[in-house]
Design a protein around this motif. Structure first.
Motif, PDB file in Angstrom:
ATOM      1  N   ALA A  49       0.828  -1.208   0.000  1.00 14.38           N
ATOM      2  CA  ALA A  49       0.000   0.000   0.000  1.00 14.38           C
ATOM      3  C   ALA A  49       0.859   1.252   0.000  1.00 14.38           C
ATOM      4  CB  ALA A  49      -0.927   0.003   1.214  1.00 14.38           C
ATOM      5  N   ALA A  50       2.125   1.129   0.401  1.00 10.71           N
ATOM      6  CA  ALA A  50       3.056   2.254   0.355  1.00 10.71           C
ATOM      7  C   ALA A  50       3.868   2.236  -0.939  1.00 10.71           C
ATOM      8  CB  ALA A  50       3.991   2.209   1.559  1.00 10.71           C
ATOM      9  N   PHE A  52      -3.860  10.009   3.236  1.00 20.88           N
ATOM     10  CA  PHE A  52      -2.438  10.112   3.563  1.00 20.88           C
ATOM     11  C   PHE A  52      -1.600   8.965   3.001  1.00 20.88           C
ATOM     12  CE2 PHE A  52      -4.186  13.008   6.715  1.00 20.88           C
ATOM     13  CZ  PHE A  52      -3.254  14.043   6.690  1.00 20.88           C
ATOM     14  N   MET A  53      -2.167   7.746   2.949  1.00 21.21           N
ATOM     15  CA  MET A  53      -1.396   6.609   2.457  1.00 21.21           C
ATOM     16  C   MET A  53      -1.700   6.273   1.001  1.00 21.21           C
ATOM     17  SD  MET A  53       0.639   5.892   4.830  1.00 21.21           S
ATOM     18  CE  MET A  53       1.349   4.455   4.025  1.00 21.21           C
ATOM     19  N   GLY A  54      -2.681   6.944   0.426  1.00 20.91           N
ATOM     20  CA  GLY A  54      -3.019   6.712  -0.970  1.00 20.91           C
ATOM     21  C   GLY A  54      -2.724   7.932  -1.820  1.00 20.91           C
ATOM     22  N   MET A  55      -3.621   8.880  -1.794  1.00 21.65           N
ATOM     23  CA  MET A  55      -3.532  10.049  -2.670  1.00 21.65           C
ATOM     24  C   MET A  55      -2.281  10.888  -2.410  1.00 21.65           C
ATOM     25  SD  MET A  55      -6.472  12.911  -3.244  1.00 21.65           S
ATOM     26  CE  MET A  55      -6.497  13.890  -4.741  1.00 21.65           C
ATOM     27  N   LEU A  56      -2.001  11.192  -1.143  1.00 24.48           N
ATOM     28  CA  LEU A  56      -0.900  12.106  -0.831  1.00 24.48           C
ATOM     29  C   LEU A  56       0.452  11.527  -1.235  1.00 24.48           C
ATOM     30  CD1 LEU A  56      -0.322  14.875   0.374  1.00 24.48           C
ATOM     31  CD2 LEU A  56       0.002  13.777   2.592  1.00 24.48           C
ATOM     32  N   ILE A  57       0.650  10.235  -1.064  1.00 30.37           N
ATOM     33  CA  ILE A  57       1.922   9.624  -1.453  1.00 30.37           C
ATOM     34  C   ILE A  57       2.146   9.780  -2.951  1.00 30.37           C
ATOM     35  CG2 ILE A  57       3.169   7.450  -1.671  1.00 30.37           C
ATOM     36  CD1 ILE A  57       2.116   6.586   0.965  1.00 30.37           C
ATOM     37  N   ILE A  58       1.106   9.566  -3.744  1.00 30.62           N
ATOM     38  CA  ILE A  58       1.223   9.739  -5.197  1.00 30.62           C
ATOM     39  C   ILE A  58       1.630  11.168  -5.533  1.00 30.62           C
ATOM     40  CG2 ILE A  58      -0.070   9.782  -7.368  1.00 30.62           C
ATOM     41  CD1 ILE A  58      -1.750   7.489  -6.288  1.00 30.62           C
ATOM     42  N   LEU A  59       0.968  12.129  -4.901  1.00 33.67           N
ATOM     43  CA  LEU A  59       1.228  13.532  -5.213  1.00 33.67           C
ATOM     44  C   LEU A  59       2.630  13.962  -4.763  1.00 33.67           C
ATOM     45  CD1 LEU A  59      -2.241  15.139  -4.381  1.00 33.67           C
ATOM     46  CD2 LEU A  59      -1.361  14.307  -6.577  1.00 33.67           C
TER      47      LEU A  59
END
Length: 309
Positions: free
Chosen positions: A32-33, A164-171
């Motif tokens: 997931a990370a 925080f663990m999905g969208m923000l990591i991509i951005l």
């Protein structure tokens, strides 16, 4: 918190040697990370040349923060008496494998410390504004099960985890390569927001009975188990339709339709939760939900790579 085995079920075997330390990280959650970092970097290829050192730094930091978050979860669920030796879905480091609680907490803090050092390197080569974003993300990881009002015990766990663990990591992965955030990066990141949140929802569906017994107010408990499974199915449907609509609108390359190859995992997850009657029976459905998120993001990344050739 994870639900204990039903009476009459065989006890879970203890992990030995290095295996018990590896299980402490809950390795099935680490993808997931990984997947969002890869997707954010793949999006950046069309804009700029990729800095591999920054990519690796972001990847390692994300994995360490995810592992540390899992350890905080292990520690605080133990301190609150929510986990037992027979609990399903936990690392079992404390209650099953005999690792001292203080050691688990110390490891989590140590991984956070390493992540901060890596974050400093990233900021030195990009922007110091990322320091604030990273620290907030780490704080949320701690507060998920730590602190006086754990997020995991509320209906907002899926929302925080997804963002925080999905969208923000991509951005962030996109930003450290390009120095900006585009509309395209945001719209491609939205399904990851939903699917990472779906992992948490799946976890709470599996743990429904135990969470209810201990007074947790998760989203699954708020809407009821059957409705939670329907909501999970809806989250899958929206994620796939989102990509399809963007392709048909000409916003995204048709190669991103490769994400549809992950549909069998989503279908297996829903069927597993509908048919499962106890946490052990629902574990495959929980695993399929996590795999859906990972495979979906990996296929989007592959589609992007192909479209750039």
């Amino acid at each position: 918190m994870q639900t204990p085995l039903q009476p009459g079920t065989a006890p879970i075997a203890r992990d030995q040697g290095l295996q018990k330390w590896w299980q402490l990280t809950r390795p099935h959650t680490l993808t997931a990370a990984f997947a969002p970092v890869l997707l954010g970097t793949a999006l950046a290829i069309e804009v700029t040349d990729i800095n591999m050192l920054l990519f690796l730094a972001m990847l390692i930091a994300s994995l360490l923060i995810q592992a540390a978050t899992n350890m905080f979860n292990e520690y605080y669920d133990y301190k609150r008496g929510l986990d037992t030796e027979d609990s399903i879905g936990i690392g079992g480091a404390i209650v099953r494998n005999g690792i001292k609680p203080g050691t688990v907490l110390g490891l989590a803090l140590g991984l956070y410390g390493i992540s901060i050092l890596i974050g400093i390197y990233i900021c030195m080569n990009t922007s110091w504004w990322l320091a604030a974003v990273g620290l907030v993300s780490m704080l949320i990881g701690y507060l998920y099960t730590g602190g006086p009002w754990p997020i995991a015990y509320t209906p907002f766990g899926e929302l925080f985890a997804g963002f925080f663990m999905g969208m923000l990591i991509i951005l962030i992965a996109f930003y450290i390569q390009t120095g900006t955030v585009t509309a395209t990066s945001v719209i491609v990141a939205l399904p990851s927001f939903i699917l990472v949140g779906a992992i948490l929802l799946a976890n709470n569906i599996r743990d429904f009975d135990g969470d209810k017994e201990f007074g947790r107010k998760t989203l699954a408990i708020l809407v009821g188990k059957k409705n939670a499974v329907k909501l999970l199915a809806g989250m899958f449907i929206v994620s796939y339709l989102w990509i399809l609509v963007l392709i048909l609108a000409g916003t995204l390359t048709p190669w991103l339709a490769l994400a549809a190859l992950s549909l069998p995992k989503a279908k297996a997850a829903i069927e597993g939760f509908r048919l499962g009657s106890n946490p052990l029976e629902m574990m495959p459905a929980m695993k399929a939900t996590a795999q859906t998120n990972t495979i979906f993001a990996l296929l989007l990344s592959i589609g992007l790579f192909i479209s750039y050739l």
